[in-house]
Enzyme design. Structure first.
Site, PDB file in Angstrom:
ATOM      1  N   GLY A 100       0.829  -1.190   0.000  1.00 37.60           N
ATOM      2  CA  GLY A 100       0.000   0.000   0.000  1.00 37.60           C
ATOM      3  C   GLY A 100       0.872   1.251   0.000  1.00 37.60           C
ATOM      4  O   GLY A 100       1.979   1.261  -0.548  1.00 37.60           O
ATOM      5  N   SER A 101       0.387   2.269   0.684  1.00 32.90           N
ATOM      6  CA  SER A 101       1.071   3.560   0.637  1.00 32.90           C
ATOM      7  C   SER A 101       2.419   3.546   1.346  1.00 32.90           C
ATOM      8  O   SER A 101       3.190   4.500   1.231  1.00 32.90           O
ATOM      9  CB  SER A 101       0.186   4.629   1.269  1.00 32.90           C
ATOM     10  OG  SER A 101      -1.052   4.658   0.612  1.00 32.90           O
ATOM     11  N   THR A 102       2.713   2.485   2.107  1.00 35.48           N
ATOM     12  CA  THR A 102       4.013   2.479   2.794  1.00 35.48           C
ATOM     13  C   THR A 102       5.153   2.421   1.786  1.00 35.48           C
ATOM     14  O   THR A 102       6.305   2.680   2.137  1.00 35.48           O
ATOM     15  CB  THR A 102       4.142   1.274   3.756  1.00 35.48           C
ATOM     16  OG1 THR A 102       3.990   0.068   3.022  1.00 35.48           O
ATOM     17  CG2 THR A 102       3.110   1.345   4.857  1.00 35.48           C
TER      18      THR A 102
END
Lengths: 372, 624
Positions: B321-323
């Protein structure tokens, strides 16, 4: 004629009164002591077995002394009747014998267990000597054939029991007797050739367990837990003894039960493990000395009966030694042959005692002969 | 009788006697030669066989090494236990005895099976274990009836214990019964007489260090196998004790936060790669496996929907995801596609040229004008759709691969997963299809085919925090045996070189902005902390709900299995990083809501400790 010292006179007198030949007697005594010590070790330090062996040896000693005192003429006279009786007993074994380990060897007469084949080891040489002694020299076909028949009858019966080992031990002295009696070389050659030719026939008539023993000899490792176990363990025992052995009572093969029949037929392996190559050589030398002494007695015996009997009995002892040592060291098949005066067991000691008694008798009574 | 004939006859007799004597000597020589061969040439070989005849070597079990955490808390040790043994040679009727014993102790089918298996290879006088770890009640019942069965005995042994139970099950692992295959492969005889072997976790990975080397009791025994006396005794060598890098307090605090969740969390000391915490929830009781798990227990664990035997920290595959955004932001700088002050206008969606399909931002209304720092702090998707489109999948994959995606972290534990680093080649190999441009956009926001393990995310965070340095994760600090202590090696990773090292600072600043900046997605994490935290939230979509629906669905309306995973990565203190964490909580919604608070607890727990610490400024203040 020189004057002997009074000491020597007295000692010779002592041996003469007992009708003994001191050298042979001394060697036998030494051998018996070694035997008792080895039986003691082979049974794991069990005094009972050694004591039983001692008692048998003492009994044998009595028999030896008794037989030695008898004049050879008695044996000469008893030889053929005794042989005939023993032959009857062998026939009896065939019909009434008790079976032990798959072969009929024992006869129970009035509560006494008797092994007629054992008796025959003494009686056949006696009978043969009695028959061959008067034969014209050199011995021709007729007495030879008579001798062969005398050998073949008991041997055949024993083979039927079946007890191949004993048959061999009965037959071998007979053969030697014929040889020593002076049978013509030509005839000897013919007999040997015939014997060799009949070997395949023998193989075909052998029982399975007998063949297996022979085959096992060729490759004992093929079945180390089964048929090869005896030979393998006795070879391990002998070999682990090395040069000087592990010491008396220190042989692990016998003490821990790895060696079967350690105190009877395989006692040589125990001795070899505990006393090493030096010990076995000394023991072999002891046996050779006993046989050589016997042959010397034969050479100086005063009549042909005595010569033939003593020489044959001496060779017989060596045949025992050779077959037993050959079996234990793995160059001969496993046959039930005890090591003379070493193996635990009564009948073997008794018959040996009688045999040596006969030799002593011949020796002691030589002066009475006409040649002297 | 004529004298001449008599003399000739005597001469012939003596000749034949001489021949006989010669024969005797010849045969004697034959025997002598045979004995010479046996007793001198073959002596050493036959003496060895005589020795192996009479000696029996029995193994003497040593003690398996203990496992401690970094502060000396025991995580695995050995405690006395009682086991029921049977000596087959002393039992007349085995089946009857087993039937009788079953009335006194609970004999499960798998225990009887194991007994019969082990009896196969054993000699008749060797005891064979029937039931391990007797309960006190069973022990008492057996003791009362001891005389009934000769050949059945109760033997004291050591059994493995894990004092922290399920808390360390995924990291420490467990030992279990040694199998016939293990024994067959054991050529050196290290497992002679052993009953257990490491099966998972540290117990398996460090099996060679932990296992003891058995000693030998050499007994003299006779042909029947009876033991007579001891000839020689060689003491066993105990296994190495292991001191793990694990921090039990941190581990416990993390577990407390994740109780009841399906989650994984990892904390790494980024100065040396030490694994300070490794949590996978739910967990299981490792003792179940030590003495043979029953079929029912095992089935229960397999049927548990939470899959407690699954080590999510090392084997769980999740979309980052956004990590992943800090890494791709860095890629934009490195490839010269972005300048920190470049702006992208975010209208809430992105379309590929000449295509109709809208790729939506998580924020429907859009973020407006965003620069690089805003894109990370606010986690703007459109910025990364645009960037990914410009960069292309080849460069994205190349750069992501440099941060360890798709390759093992090298943690010395069994069965680590490597995730998926999507690329044209990967897709052609795995799916047999060519790459579509739209898939590049999904990878650009850490979705699509890209999958990472929590351990990979933690290591990626270390790589960012250390400006390209970092170490292979280390699980064991030292091994010690008696007075001997050996440090486990610290293995530096190959350094990540950037075109311009100032780019690291841009990324650090933007990750700090996530926690401390205006509009940051994880502002709650930074509240009340004396140090600054650099982090990144992530929300991993399980199903493509939001792409098609105009209305973003409410969490409670979505079935559990389809809810998003919540992710958070962080390192702190931001200026002088000591620790990096990654947290993933399955099916719990957005990263800031669930995962970030867990990470905060972890950072606080570790960094707020001040005993003996002088380099943390807040510790000095606390002393005053």
């Amino acid at each position: 004629m020189r004057l002997a010292g009074s000491d020597t006179m007295r000692r010779e007198g002592f041996w003469q009164r007992l009708c003994l030949e001191p050298w042979l007697f001394g060697l036998l005594l030494l051998l018996s002591l070694v035997g008792v010590a080895t039986v003691y070790s082979a049974t794991g330090g069990d005094g009972a077995a050694a004591w039983a062996q001692t008692k048998r040896l003492l009994l044998g000693l009595v028999a030896l002394l008794l037989v030695a005192r008898c004049p050879p003429q008695w044996f000469h006279g008893l030889a053929l009747p005794g042989y005939g009786l023993c032959l009857l007993l062998l026939v009896g074994v065939h019909f009434f014998g008790t079976e032990v380990n798959g072969s009929q060897r024992w006869l129970v007469l009035g509560g006494v267990r008797l092994q007629p084949s054992e008796l025959m080891k003494i009686l056949l040489p006696l009978a043969l000597a009695a028959v061959l002694a008067p034969a014209r020299w050199p011995v021709g076909w007729l007495p030879t054939l008579l001798g062969l028949v005398l050998i073949a009858l008991p041997v055949g019966l024993i083979v039927l029991q079946p007890d191949l080992g004993t048959a061999l031990l009965v037959a071998a002295p007979g053969g030697f007797m014929l040889f020593l009696a002076g049978v013509r070389w030509r005839i000897i050659g013919l007999i040997l050739a015939a014997a060799l030719a009949s070997l395949p026939l023998l193989w075909m008539t052998m029982h399975d367990y007998q063949r297996r023993r022979v085959l096992t000899l060729l490759d004992p490792e093929a079945d180390p837990q089964g048929a090869g176990y005896h030979i393998l363990q006795s070879k391990i025992a002998l070999g682990s003894g090395g040069w000087s052995g592990k010491g008396w009572l220190e042989g692990s093969q016998a003490r821990l039960d790895f060696l079967p029949e350690a105190h009877t037929d395989f006692i040589f392996a125990v001795f070899g493990e505990e006393h090493g190559f030096l010990g076995t050589m000394l023991l072999l030398a002891l046996y050779i000395a006993i046989c050589a002494r016997g042959l010397m007695i034969a050479a100086t015996a005063s009549d042909r009966f005595g010569r033939l009997l003593v020489s044959t009995l001496s060779v017989t002892v060596f045949v025992y030694v050779f077959i037993n040592m050959g079996m234990v060291s793995g160059i001969l098949p496993v046959v039930g042959v005890p090591l003379p005066l070493m193996s635990y067991g009564g009948s073997s000691i008794l018959s040996l005692a009688v045999a040596f008694g006969l030799m002593m008798s011949i020796y002691a009574h030589r002066q009475n002969s006409s040649l002297q | 009788m004529q004298l001449s004939e008599g003399r000739e006859q005597l001469g012939d007799f003596r000749l034949r006697l001489g021949l006989t004597l010669a024969g005797i000597l010849l045969l004697s020589a034959l025997i002598s030669g045979r004995l010479w061969l046996l007793q001198t040439r073959d002596h050493s070989q036959l003496a060895r066989r005589a020795d192996s005849n009479r000696t029996t070597d029995l193994p003497v079990q040593g003690v398996r090494g203990l496992i401690y955490d970094r502060k000396g808390t025991v995580l695995a040790d050995n405690v006395p236990s009682w086991q029921l043994e049977v000596v087959p040679e002393r039992v007349e009727d085995m089946q009857a005895t087993l039937d009788e014993l079953a009335e006194f102790v609970n004999l499960a089918p798998h225990e009887l099976q194991r007994f019969h298996d082990r009896r196969q290879g054993a000699r008749e006088f060797q005891p064979v274990p029937l039931k391990l770890n007797l309960s006190p009640e069973e022990l008492a019942r057996l003791e009362v009836n001891r005389e009934r069965w000769p050949g059945v005995r109760v033997q004291a042994t050591l059994t493995r214990r894990y004092p922290r139970d399920s808390a360390t099950a995924h990291l420490v692992g467990y030992v279990g019964g040694i199998t016939a295959r293990d024994l067959a492969a054991d050529e050196a005889g290290v497992y002679r007489g052993a009953s257990h072997i490491g099966k998972t976790g540290v117990e398996r990975a460090y099996e060679e260090a932990l296992r003891p080397i058995p000693g030998t009791r050499r007994l003299e025994s006779d042909a029947q196998g009876r033991r007579l006396r001891e000839l020689d005794y060689q003491a066993p060598i105990p296994g190495w004790d292991l001191r793990l890098t694990l921090d039990s307090d941190l581990q416990r605090a993390t577990e407390g936060e994740l109780e009841g969740r399906r989650a994984a969390a990892i904390a790494l000391d980024l100065r040396n790669g030490d694994v300070l915490a490794l949590v996978s929830m739910p967990s299981f009781d490792p003792h179940l496996f030590v003495n043979g798990i029953s079929h029912a227990d095992y089935q229960r664990l397999l049927d548990d929907p939470g899959n407690p035997l699954f080590n999510r920290a090392l084997q769980g595959r999740y979309p980052p995801g956004s990590t992943i955004k800090p890494v791709f932001a860095l890629a934009g700088l490195e490839y010269g596609l972005r300048h920190p002050r470049d702006h992208t206008y975010c209208q809430g969606w992105f379309t590929l040229p000449d295509k109709q399909r809208r790729y939506r931002d998580w924020k429907r209304s859009g973020h407006g004008r965003v620069n690089l720092r805003d894109s990370v702090a606010q986690s703007c998707d459109v910025y990364y759709y645009q960037l990914a489109h410009e960069m292309g999948i080849d460069r994205l994959a190349e750069f992501a691969g440099r941060f360890g995606i798709g390759s093992a972290t090298g943690i010395p534990l069994p069965a680590e997963d490597v995730g998926i680093l999507p690329s044209r080649d990967w897709k052609m190999g795995a799916l047999g299809e060519s790459w579509y441009p739209g898939e590049t956009l999904n990878v650009g926001i850490g979705q699509g085919y890209m999958l990472m393990t929590p351990m990979q995310m933690a290591l990626m965070t270390v790589r960012i925090a250390t400006r390209g340095e970092g170490f292979e994760p280390r699980v064991v600090q030292t091994r010690s045996r008696r007075a001997l202590v050996r440090e486990e090696p610290v293995v530096p990773l190959p350094r990540l070189e950037l075109r311009d090292r100032r780019h690291w600072e841009e990324i650090h600043d933007s990750m700090v902005a996530v926690v401390h900046g205006w509009g940051g997605t994880a502002r709650a994490v930074g509240e009340g902390l004396p140090f600054r935290v650099a982090g990144k939230t992530g929300t991993a979509q399980v199903a493509g709900l939001s792409q098609e629906d105009d209305e973003a669905p409410q969490l409670d309306d979505v079935p559990y299995k389809l809810r998003d995973h919540s992710l958070f990565i962080a390192f702190a203190p931001a200026e002088a990083p000591e620790i990096a964490v990654s947290v993933i909580v399955e099916h719990s919604g957005g990263g800031s809501a669930v995962a970030a608070p867990v990470a905060k607890v972890m950072l606080e727990n570790y960094l707020m400790r001040c005993d003996g610490v002088v380099w943390r400024p807040w510790c000095l203040e606390a002393d005053i």
